[in-house]
Motif scaffolding. Structure first.
Motif, PDB file in Angstrom:
ATOM      1  N   TRP A 422      36.660  31.898  24.645  1.00 47.44           N
ATOM      2  CA  TRP A 422      35.684  32.807  24.023  1.00 47.44           C
ATOM      3  C   TRP A 422      36.234  34.234  24.007  1.00 47.44           C
ATOM      4  O   TRP A 422      36.334  34.876  25.044  1.00 47.44           O
ATOM      5  CB  TRP A 422      34.367  32.752  24.797  1.00 47.44           C
ATOM      6  CG  TRP A 422      33.237  33.483  24.133  1.00 47.44           C
ATOM      7  CD1 TRP A 422      32.951  33.538  22.815  1.00 47.44           C
ATOM      8  CD2 TRP A 422      32.218  34.266  24.791  1.00 47.44           C
ATOM      9  NE1 TRP A 422      31.820  34.292  22.591  1.00 47.44           N
ATOM     10  CE2 TRP A 422      31.352  34.747  23.782  1.00 47.44           C
ATOM     11  CE3 TRP A 422      31.962  34.586  26.121  1.00 47.44           C
ATOM     12  CZ2 TRP A 422      30.253  35.542  24.071  1.00 47.44           C
ATOM     13  CZ3 TRP A 422      30.859  35.371  26.403  1.00 47.44           C
ATOM     14  CH2 TRP A 422      30.014  35.841  25.402  1.00 47.44           C
ATOM     15  N   LYS A 423      36.549  34.734  22.829  1.00 43.99           N
ATOM     16  CA  LYS A 423      37.174  36.054  22.735  1.00 43.99           C
ATOM     17  C   LYS A 423      36.191  37.201  22.945  1.00 43.99           C
ATOM     18  O   LYS A 423      36.595  38.340  23.171  1.00 43.99           O
ATOM     19  CB  LYS A 423      37.893  36.214  21.402  1.00 43.99           C
ATOM     20  CG  LYS A 423      37.001  36.204  20.165  1.00 43.99           C
ATOM     21  CD  LYS A 423      37.838  36.313  18.899  1.00 43.99           C
ATOM     22  CE  LYS A 423      36.979  36.243  17.638  1.00 43.99           C
ATOM     23  NZ  LYS A 423      37.817  36.275  16.421  1.00 43.99           N
ATOM     24  N   ARG A 424      34.884  36.933  22.867  1.00 45.74           N
ATOM     25  CA  ARG A 424      33.876  38.000  23.016  1.00 45.74           C
ATOM     26  C   ARG A 424      33.608  38.338  24.493  1.00 45.74           C
ATOM     27  O   ARG A 424      32.905  39.291  24.805  1.00 45.74           O
ATOM     28  CB  ARG A 424      32.581  37.556  22.329  1.00 45.74           C
ATOM     29  CG  ARG A 424      31.420  38.554  22.395  1.00 45.74           C
ATOM     30  CD  ARG A 424      31.730  39.840  21.650  1.00 45.74           C
ATOM     31  NE  ARG A 424      30.583  40.747  21.628  1.00 45.74           N
ATOM     32  CZ  ARG A 424      30.203  41.531  22.630  1.00 45.74           C
ATOM     33  NH1 ARG A 424      30.862  41.500  23.782  1.00 45.74           N
ATOM     34  NH2 ARG A 424      29.173  42.343  22.491  1.00 45.74           N
ATOM     35  N   MET A 425      34.170  37.577  25.402  1.00 47.18           N
ATOM     36  CA  MET A 425      33.945  37.801  26.830  1.00 47.18           C
ATOM     37  C   MET A 425      34.501  39.155  27.269  1.00 47.18           C
ATOM     38  O   MET A 425      35.574  39.571  26.826  1.00 47.18           O
ATOM     39  CB  MET A 425      34.626  36.683  27.630  1.00 47.18           C
ATOM     40  CG  MET A 425      34.385  36.733  29.123  1.00 47.18           C
ATOM     41  SD  MET A 425      35.136  35.276  29.888  1.00 47.18           S
ATOM     42  CE  MET A 425      34.960  35.692  31.617  1.00 47.18           C
ATOM     43  N   THR A 426      33.770  39.864  28.144  1.00 45.12           N
ATOM     44  CA  THR A 426      34.172  41.204  28.571  1.00 45.12           C
ATOM     45  C   THR A 426      34.511  41.270  30.061  1.00 45.12           C
ATOM     46  O   THR A 426      34.225  40.339  30.810  1.00 45.12           O
ATOM     47  CB  THR A 426      33.039  42.212  28.301  1.00 45.12           C
ATOM     48  OG1 THR A 426      31.905  41.865  29.133  1.00 45.12           O
ATOM     49  CG2 THR A 426      32.627  42.195  26.837  1.00 45.12           C
ATOM     50  N   ARG A 427      35.078  42.403  30.449  1.00 37.91           N
ATOM     51  CA  ARG A 427      35.416  42.628  31.854  1.00 37.91           C
ATOM     52  C   ARG A 427      34.166  42.568  32.724  1.00 37.91           C
ATOM     53  O   ARG A 427      34.161  41.924  33.786  1.00 37.91           O
ATOM     54  CB  ARG A 427      36.089  43.997  32.008  1.00 37.91           C
ATOM     55  CG  ARG A 427      36.774  44.290  33.371  1.00 37.91           C
ATOM     56  CD  ARG A 427      35.835  44.486  34.556  1.00 37.91           C
ATOM     57  NE  ARG A 427      34.865  45.555  34.418  1.00 37.91           N
ATOM     58  CZ  ARG A 427      34.993  46.783  34.902  1.00 37.91           C
ATOM     59  NH1 ARG A 427      36.076  47.106  35.566  1.00 37.91           N
ATOM     60  NH2 ARG A 427      34.023  47.681  34.755  1.00 37.91           N
ATOM     61  N   ASN A 428      33.095  43.257  32.298  1.00 32.13           N
ATOM     62  CA  ASN A 428      31.869  43.271  33.098  1.00 32.13           C
ATOM     63  C   ASN A 428      31.270  41.864  33.215  1.00 32.13           C
ATOM     64  O   ASN A 428      30.744  41.486  34.263  1.00 32.13           O
ATOM     65  CB  ASN A 428      30.846  44.226  32.486  1.00 32.13           C
ATOM     66  CG  ASN A 428      31.246  45.682  32.676  1.00 32.13           C
ATOM     67  OD1 ASN A 428      32.102  46.001  33.508  1.00 32.13           O
ATOM     68  ND2 ASN A 428      30.641  46.577  31.900  1.00 32.13           N
ATOM     69  N   GLY A 429      31.375  41.103  32.130  1.00 28.85           N
ATOM     70  CA  GLY A 429      30.888  39.725  32.165  1.00 28.85           C
ATOM     71  C   GLY A 429      31.649  38.901  33.187  1.00 28.85           C
ATOM     72  O   GLY A 429      31.059  38.139  33.958  1.00 28.85           O
ATOM     73  N   ALA A 430      32.977  39.060  33.210  1.00 34.72           N
ATOM     74  CA  ALA A 430      33.813  38.326  34.165  1.00 34.72           C
ATOM     75  C   ALA A 430      33.474  38.712  35.597  1.00 34.72           C
ATOM     76  O   ALA A 430      33.334  37.840  36.471  1.00 34.72           O
ATOM     77  CB  ALA A 430      35.290  38.599  33.877  1.00 34.72           C
ATOM     78  N   LEU A 431      33.345  40.007  35.863  1.00 36.91           N
ATOM     79  CA  LEU A 431      33.076  40.481  37.218  1.00 36.91           C
ATOM     80  C   LEU A 431      31.709  40.009  37.707  1.00 36.91           C
ATOM     81  O   LEU A 431      31.580  39.489  38.824  1.00 36.91           O
ATOM     82  CB  LEU A 431      33.153  42.013  37.257  1.00 36.91           C
ATOM     83  CG  LEU A 431      32.958  42.661  38.630  1.00 36.91           C
ATOM     84  CD1 LEU A 431      34.020  42.177  39.613  1.00 36.91           C
ATOM     85  CD2 LEU A 431      33.000  44.190  38.506  1.00 36.91           C
ATOM     86  N   VAL A 432      30.672  40.171  36.868  1.00 34.44           N
ATOM     87  CA  VAL A 432      29.325  39.736  37.252  1.00 34.44           C
ATOM     88  C   VAL A 432      29.295  38.219  37.442  1.00 34.44           C
ATOM     89  O   VAL A 432      28.670  37.704  38.382  1.00 34.44           O
ATOM     90  CB  VAL A 432      28.289  40.174  36.196  1.00 34.44           C
ATOM     91  CG1 VAL A 432      26.925  39.549  36.479  1.00 34.44           C
ATOM     92  CG2 VAL A 432      28.169  41.692  36.170  1.00 34.44           C
ATOM     93  N   GLY A 433      30.006  37.487  36.570  1.00 31.58           N
ATOM     94  CA  GLY A 433      30.048  36.029  36.683  1.00 31.58           C
ATOM     95  C   GLY A 433      30.657  35.577  38.001  1.00 31.58           C
ATOM     96  O   GLY A 433      30.146  34.663  38.658  1.00 31.58           O
ATOM     97  N   MET A 434      31.759  36.232  38.400  1.00 30.01           N
ATOM     98  CA  MET A 434      32.390  35.894  39.686  1.00 30.01           C
ATOM     99  C   MET A 434      31.425  36.121  40.839  1.00 30.01           C
ATOM    100  O   MET A 434      31.293  35.274  41.741  1.00 30.01           O
ATOM    101  CB  MET A 434      33.637  36.767  39.902  1.00 30.01           C
ATOM    102  CG  MET A 434      34.893  36.250  39.299  1.00 30.01           C
ATOM    103  SD  MET A 434      36.276  37.279  39.859  1.00 30.01           S
ATOM    104  CE  MET A 434      37.406  37.004  38.508  1.00 30.01           C
ATOM    105  N   ILE A 435      30.787  37.287  40.834  1.00 25.41           N
ATOM    106  CA  ILE A 435      29.885  37.645  41.937  1.00 25.41           C
ATOM    107  C   ILE A 435      28.681  36.704  41.983  1.00 25.41           C
ATOM    108  O   ILE A 435      28.312  36.194  43.047  1.00 25.41           O
ATOM    109  CB  ILE A 435      29.425  39.111  41.796  1.00 25.41           C
ATOM    110  CG1 ILE A 435      30.625  40.053  41.968  1.00 25.41           C
ATOM    111  CG2 ILE A 435      28.339  39.434  42.820  1.00 25.41           C
ATOM    112  CD1 ILE A 435      30.336  41.497  41.632  1.00 25.41           C
TER     113      ILE A 435
END
Length: 496
Positions: A422-435
């Motif tokens: 998914w190319k629309r994924m963002t840095r903030n999305g990745a960080l929040v998802g991990m947490i």
């Protein structure tokens, strides 16, 4: 009571052979990329078998057969879930991750990939993902050292503390010397040994009982429920067992094998080899436990050690049925399973400390030679910490190992999967998802439960968080989108 002379000689030959492979790999290691990823030149066979061997620890030869022996075929749901999860991981992640990591500044580690993939100048992704790896894998390593120590303790009659050092030294030596190449080459040998043991043992068990029909009748006489796939299991329990398959998307020690393949074109052949190996090993493991029910029902005088600890079913059948030399080879497969998983976990911890902390924050311009030696020192440091934890085999911290598979699966799995599709994924999305994934696993396990394995809500909530936060925020930069599209195009071209 110690092992026979023949078994002891077989074990020593096996360990010496693994260290020798480490020495050969030492001379093939020219830079830090070689030490951490083998210079990205693993062929399909080594990629497939090293991924499989690093995944399947002593659980494959002790835990799963023991569970089947104790409760019957219903315990095989977890094997079905793992097969499905592993196949989907090979299908959707393996090839894409190989391409994306190369286009993302030739990333050598997952934290390195996360940082480059999302152009994270704050380096929060690198810090958080490195901490998750160090926490879970140090505990994982401790459990592996305990498993190896128990094997040496029961096989050779060593004291527990002595067995810990022997178990750790056997693995640490070849990781320390040869790095990733040593691990991958030894994993290939170890995977072959595990397959040999798991195909040969159930065959000999059935032959010793008489034949297939006699074995099945004996199992039914013990308890007809041994054939019931849903024995004692609710729908939620079955879903929980199948849910183990979700963990594959986030396991660093498996994902790093995909990153090390010599080409994305290697992946389809590796997938076929890897899945065939995994299916045969899991089927063999289930059969060992299942037919073990029949064997010890016919031979109750030999069942004492297995009645005391059902996870000894594979070990006891091996000692009883095989010539001591063959038994030594088969029992070495248990050590192979433990060593293959422990070795790659040590190296992943080392790479997180060296590449993602030492180089990233302390010595940006460190030479390749310096990084290789720092990597070796970090292997030793992590091993010593793990040994310290393992010194108390009853330590409650080892209970946290059950968190590790779910923790990695929920915190890294959705991030990895969505980052390559998914190319629309963002840095903030990745960080929040991990947490969210990591926190959900802990909170669900401690306070909610409901009989549902924590990886399922953890994975689901993390994925929803990634999508929601990414869509609410600004779109990724043009350079991120362009790099993603270029990687995806290369992947599709390679498949054509």
């Amino acid at each position: 009571m110690g092992a026979s002379y023949e078994t002891m000689v077989t074990f020593v030959i096996y360990i010496v052979a693994m260290v020798a492979i480490g020495l050969i790999a030492y001379f093939a290691t020219k830079n830090f990329s070689d030490y951490i990823l083998g210079g990205r030149r693993l062929g399909s066979v080594v990629t497939a078998l090293s991924a499989g061997a690093s995944d399947m620890s002593g659980w494959l030869l002790m835990g799963l057969p023991g569970a089947i022996y104790f409760a019957g075929i219903s315990e095989s749901w977890i094997a079905i879930g793992l097969l499905i999860g592993a196949y989907l991981n090979w299908l959707f992640v393996a090839g894409r991750l190989r391409v994306h990591t190369e286009h993302t500044n030739n990333a050598l580690t997952l934290p390195d990939y996360f940082t480059g993939r999302f152009e994270d100048e704050s380096r929060l992704l690198r810090i958080f993902s490195s901490l998750v790896i160090l926490l879970f894998f140090t505990i994982y390593c401790a459990s592996g050292i305990v498993a190896g120590a128990r094997l040496f303790e029961s096989t050779f009659g060593l004291g527990y503390e002595t067995a810990i050092w022997v178990s750790a030294a056997a693995t640490v030596s070849y990781v320390l010397i040869g790095g990733f190449l040593a691990i991958s080459w030894t994993d290939t040998v170890q995977a072959a040994m595990m397959l040999f043991a798991l195909l040969l043992t159930p065959l000999f068990v059935v032959l010793s009982i008489g034949n297939w029909d006699v074995a099945m009748q004996a199992i039914e006489q013990v308890n007809p429920a041994n054939f019931d796939m849903t024995r004692g299991l609710s729908f939620v329990a079955i879903i929980s067992l199948l849910g183990w398959g979700l963990g594959y998307f986030g396991q660093p020690h498996i994902l790093v094998r995909f990153m090390a393949a010599d080409s994305v074109k290697t992946i389809p052949a590796a997938r076929r080899i890897g899945m065939t190996w995994m299916f045969l090993c899991l089927a063999g493991s289930v059969c060992v436990g299942f037919f073990g029910i029949a064997y010890f029902a016919q031979n109750p005088g030999l069942a004492g050690p297995v009645t005391e600890n059902n996870e000894r079913v594979f070990i006891e059948l091996t000692k009883i049925l095989f010539n001591p030399w063959i038994a030594g080879i088969v029992l070495s497969a248990i050590l192979a399973a433990v060593m293959s998983t422990l070795s790659c976990q040590l190296l992943v911890c080392s790479s997180a400390l060296t590449e993602d902390i030492y180089k990233a924050f302390l010595r940006k311009h460190a030479s390749q030679r310096e990084l290789v030696w720092v990597g070796r020192i970090m292997v030793l440091v992590v091993a010593l910490v793990a040994i310290g934890i393992a010194y108390n085999p009853d330590s409650k911290v080892l209970g946290l190992v059950s968190y590790a598979w779910a923790g990695f699966g929920a915190s890294f799995g959705p991030v990895i999967l969505l980052s390559v599709i998914w190319k629309r994924m963002t840095r903030n999305g990745a960080l929040v998802g991990m947490i969210v994934g990591a926190v959900t696993v802990v909170v669900w396990k401690e306070f909610i439960g409901l009989g549902l394995y924590e990886i399922i809500p953890g994975f689901l909530f993390a994925a929803l968080s990634i999508v929601g936060v990414s869509l609410m925020g600004a779109a990724p930069s043009a350079s991120i989108v362009q790099r993603f599209e270029k990687s995806e195009q290369e992947y599709q071209d390679a498949r054509a």
